[in-house]
Design an enzyme around this catalytic site. Structure first.
Site, PDB file in Angstrom:
ATOM      1  N   TYR A   1     -14.529 -91.310-104.557  1.00 39.77           N
ATOM      2  CA  TYR A   1     -14.194 -89.937-104.224  1.00 39.77           C
ATOM      3  C   TYR A   1     -13.211 -89.858-103.045  1.00 39.77           C
ATOM      4  O   TYR A   1     -13.445 -90.445-102.001  1.00 39.77           O
ATOM      5  CB  TYR A   1     -15.454 -89.133-103.880  1.00 39.77           C
ATOM      6  CG  TYR A   1     -15.066 -87.791-103.330  1.00 39.77           C
ATOM      7  CD1 TYR A   1     -14.435 -86.880-104.166  1.00 39.77           C
ATOM      8  CD2 TYR A   1     -15.220 -87.486-101.989  1.00 39.77           C
ATOM      9  CE1 TYR A   1     -13.985 -85.681-103.670  1.00 39.77           C
ATOM     10  CE2 TYR A   1     -14.782 -86.279-101.487  1.00 39.77           C
ATOM     11  CZ  TYR A   1     -14.165 -85.378-102.334  1.00 39.77           C
ATOM     12  OH  TYR A   1     -13.701 -84.192-101.841  1.00 39.77           O
TER      13      TYR A   1
ATOM     14  N   HIS B   1     -19.780 -85.161-101.169  1.00 31.61           N
ATOM     15  CA  HIS B   1     -19.713 -84.814-102.595  1.00 31.61           C
ATOM     16  C   HIS B   1     -21.058 -84.942-103.300  1.00 31.61           C
ATOM     17  O   HIS B   1     -21.154 -85.512-104.401  1.00 31.61           O
ATOM     18  CB  HIS B   1     -18.637 -85.642-103.304  1.00 31.61           C
ATOM     19  CG  HIS B   1     -17.597 -84.790-103.958  1.00 31.61           C
ATOM     20  ND1 HIS B   1     -17.228 -84.939-105.264  1.00 31.61           N
ATOM     21  CD2 HIS B   1     -16.857 -83.771-103.475  1.00 31.61           C
ATOM     22  CE1 HIS B   1     -16.304 -84.038-105.566  1.00 31.61           C
ATOM     23  NE2 HIS B   1     -16.058 -83.326-104.494  1.00 31.61           N
TER      24      HIS B   1
ATOM     25  N   GLU C   1      -9.557 -74.822 -95.750  1.00 34.61           N
ATOM     26  CA  GLU C   1      -9.127 -76.119 -96.299  1.00 34.61           C
ATOM     27  C   GLU C   1      -7.723 -75.997 -96.868  1.00 34.61           C
ATOM     28  O   GLU C   1      -7.391 -75.019 -97.536  1.00 34.61           O
ATOM     29  CB  GLU C   1     -10.089 -76.556 -97.413  1.00 34.61           C
ATOM     30  CG  GLU C   1      -9.715 -77.901 -98.020  1.00 34.61           C
ATOM     31  CD  GLU C   1     -10.659 -78.317 -99.151  1.00 34.61           C
ATOM     32  OE1 GLU C   1     -11.369 -77.458 -99.702  1.00 34.61           O
ATOM     33  OE2 GLU C   1     -10.675 -79.519 -99.473  1.00 34.61           O
TER      34      GLU C   1
HETATM   35  C1  CS2 Z   1     -13.416 -81.296-102.754  1.00 37.81           C
HETATM   36  C2  CS2 Z   1     -12.642 -80.887-103.976  1.00 37.81           C
HETATM   37  O1  CS2 Z   1     -11.894 -80.032-101.514  1.00 37.81           O
HETATM   38  C3  CS2 Z   1     -13.025 -80.489-101.544  1.00 37.81           C
HETATM   39  O2  CS2 Z   1     -13.849 -80.341-100.657  1.00 37.81           O
HETATM   40  O3  CS2 Z   1     -14.773 -81.405-102.869  1.00 37.81           O
HETATM   41  O4  CS2 Z   1     -11.457 -81.614-103.968  1.00 37.81           O
HETATM   42  C4  CS2 Z   1     -13.338 -81.056-105.328  1.00 37.81           C
HETATM   43  O5  CS2 Z   1     -13.552 -82.385-105.616  1.00 37.81           O
HETATM   44  C5  CS2 Z   1     -12.496 -80.459-106.402  1.00 37.81           C
HETATM   45  O6  CS2 Z   1     -12.143 -79.152-106.051  1.00 37.81           O
HETATM   46  C6  CS2 Z   1     -13.209 -80.445-107.740  1.00 37.81           C
HETATM   47  O7  CS2 Z   1     -12.493 -79.684-108.638  1.00 37.81           O
HETATM   48 MG    MG Z   2     -15.756 -80.693-101.150  1.00 37.12          MG
END
Ligand code: CS2
Ligand code: MG
Length: 405
Positions: A159, A215, A342
């Site tokens: 991830y 995650h 974010e």
């Molecule tokens: C992640 C995302 O941005 C984040 O915090 O958890 O990139 C996530 O994996 C994706 O939006 C899934 O579609």
């Molecule tokens: Mg996330």
């Protein structure tokens, strides 16, 4: 002013996006984001087959009533597909309302509560050296807050770490007919991460805010151990430390650590927060405009969170289109209990399709002063980037057991 048509466009300028275009009899055009990563066509069908016919002829100004009509009127409430579809309609109608008023959307949400919107960026690497280069690149872009994800020795790409050799922009969804499979081992992860935080802290100093996303992969007691082990490096937050369905898990985590916790990107309704917020189990609400019923749905959640000291930290990965991000930035500007936004950063071709009015510089956003959301959608450009089947990865333990990704 009446809704004349609602059309869905699915395009893939580097990654898939689902965009709803609502046109009124007075010629105003509002847009909404309905992208649900890896399940895009389900929302497109929900909108085209079941929602668009209901919208024709409705009062374009009746945003709340339309929200309730689509939510209560479906009988089948909540769920990511339904709520992404409602979100797209809601955002498009807010866009129209603000254009009709000749104001940027944040003015209709209460006006400015702040001068600028602080954002965090993403840094990642297969090892600490690569991660440090990535952190440095984010600092050079002006970010003062960075999410750090790193490869775990022996686990391969995981991830937050690209499986594409040398890639610096991590995009989890991969084009193809099957998801990529990754490997997860909580033991090696828990042993490795404290050393990563220690190293990044010592290289970049105490001022840089460091975030980390687990995650949904740990058990409650593993998550508690992680929090405690990272306390000396004062993370800004740990995100999604346990599965989001079991909210009691965070009680266990809270009992053992004072590290701030964030959760919510997979939720789609205020109802998902009935335990987390009143019990003060999280510090940051991570829901997205796109996945939680639009501006109307997210504002409800954020006001609820504010009662319990939870700040907004709206989801902003690349699978939220610039339309969804713009909507978040208008809320960020107006909402009193703002935490951070974010910003994973869309790249080149995305901006061929979406002409944005927001701007990012020196670690902060401005929502822009264009009337409405401030994003224009170029249908001809979108047609040059047809949909491609793509999936998020799946995750397996070393013995092959399917695990949370
Ligand atoms: C992640 C995302 O941005 C984040 O915090 O958890 O990139 C996530 O994996 C994706 O939006 C899934 O579609
Ligand atoms: Mg996330």
């Amino acid at each position: 002013m009446r809704i004349q048509s609602a059309e869905v466009v699915v395009c893939s300028p580097g990654r898939n996006f689902v965009t709803l275009i609502v046109t009124t009899d007075e010629g105003l055009v509002g847009i909404g984001d309905a992208t649900l990563n890896g399940r895009e066509l389900a929302v497109a069908s929900y909108l085209t087959d079941h929602v668009a016919p209901l919208l024709e002829g409705r009062d374009a100004a009746a945003v709340e009533d339309t929200w309730q009509y689509l939510y209560r009127g479906a009988y089948w409430r909540r769920g990511p597909v339904t709520m992404a579809a409602i979100a797209a309609v809601d955002v498009a109608l807010w866009d129209i309302k603000a254009q009709a008023a000749g104001m940027p959307l944040y003015q209709l949400l209460g006006g400015r509560s702040r001068d600028s919107i602080r954002a965090y960026g993403h840094a990642h690497g297969r090892d600490i050296e690569e991660l440090s280069d990535s952190v440095q690149a984010r600092i050079e872009q002006g970010f003062g807050a960075v999410r750090i994800q790193v490869g775990i020795p022996g686990n391969g790409p995981g991830y937050g770490i690209s499986s594409v050799e040398g890639a610096h922009d991590y995009e989890p969804a991969s084009v193809g007919l099957r998801p990529v499979e990754e490997v997860w081992d909580a033991g090696s992860y828990l042993r490795h991460i404290p050393a990563v935080f220690e190293e990044v802290r010592s290289r970049f100093g105490a001022e840089l805010d460091l975030l980390h996303d687990v995650h949904h992969r740990l058990s409650p007691i593993e998550a508690a151990r992680l929090g405690r082990s990272l306390e000396p490096f004062h993370p800004f937050w740990l995100e999604d430390v346990t599965v989001a369905e079991n909210q009691r898990a965070l009680r266990t985590v809270r009992e053992h650590t004072v590290v701030p916790l964030a959760m919510g990107e997979t939720y789609n309704s205020i109802v998902d927060y009935l335990q987390l917020l009143p019990e003060q189990l999280i510090d940051y609400v991570r829901s997205a405009v796109t996945h939680s019923g639009g501006v109307t749905g997210l504002k409800r959640i954020l006001e609820f969170g504010a009662i319990y000291g939870a700040k907004s930290a709206t989801h902003g990965p690349t699978d939220i289109s610039p339309v969804g991000l713009a909507a978040a930035l208008h809320i960020d500007t107006a909402h009193h209990d703002f935490g951070i936004q974010e910003y994973m950063q869309h790249t080149g071709p995305v901006f061929d399709v979406f002409d944005v009015g927001y701007a990012f510089a020196d670690g902060v956003f401005q929502p822009g002063e264009r009337p409405g959301l401030g994003v224009r959608f170029d249908r001809e450009a979108a047609a040059r980037y047809p949909y491609r089947q793509a999936y998020l990865p799946v995750n397996r333990l070393r013995d092959g057991t399917l695990h949370d990704w």
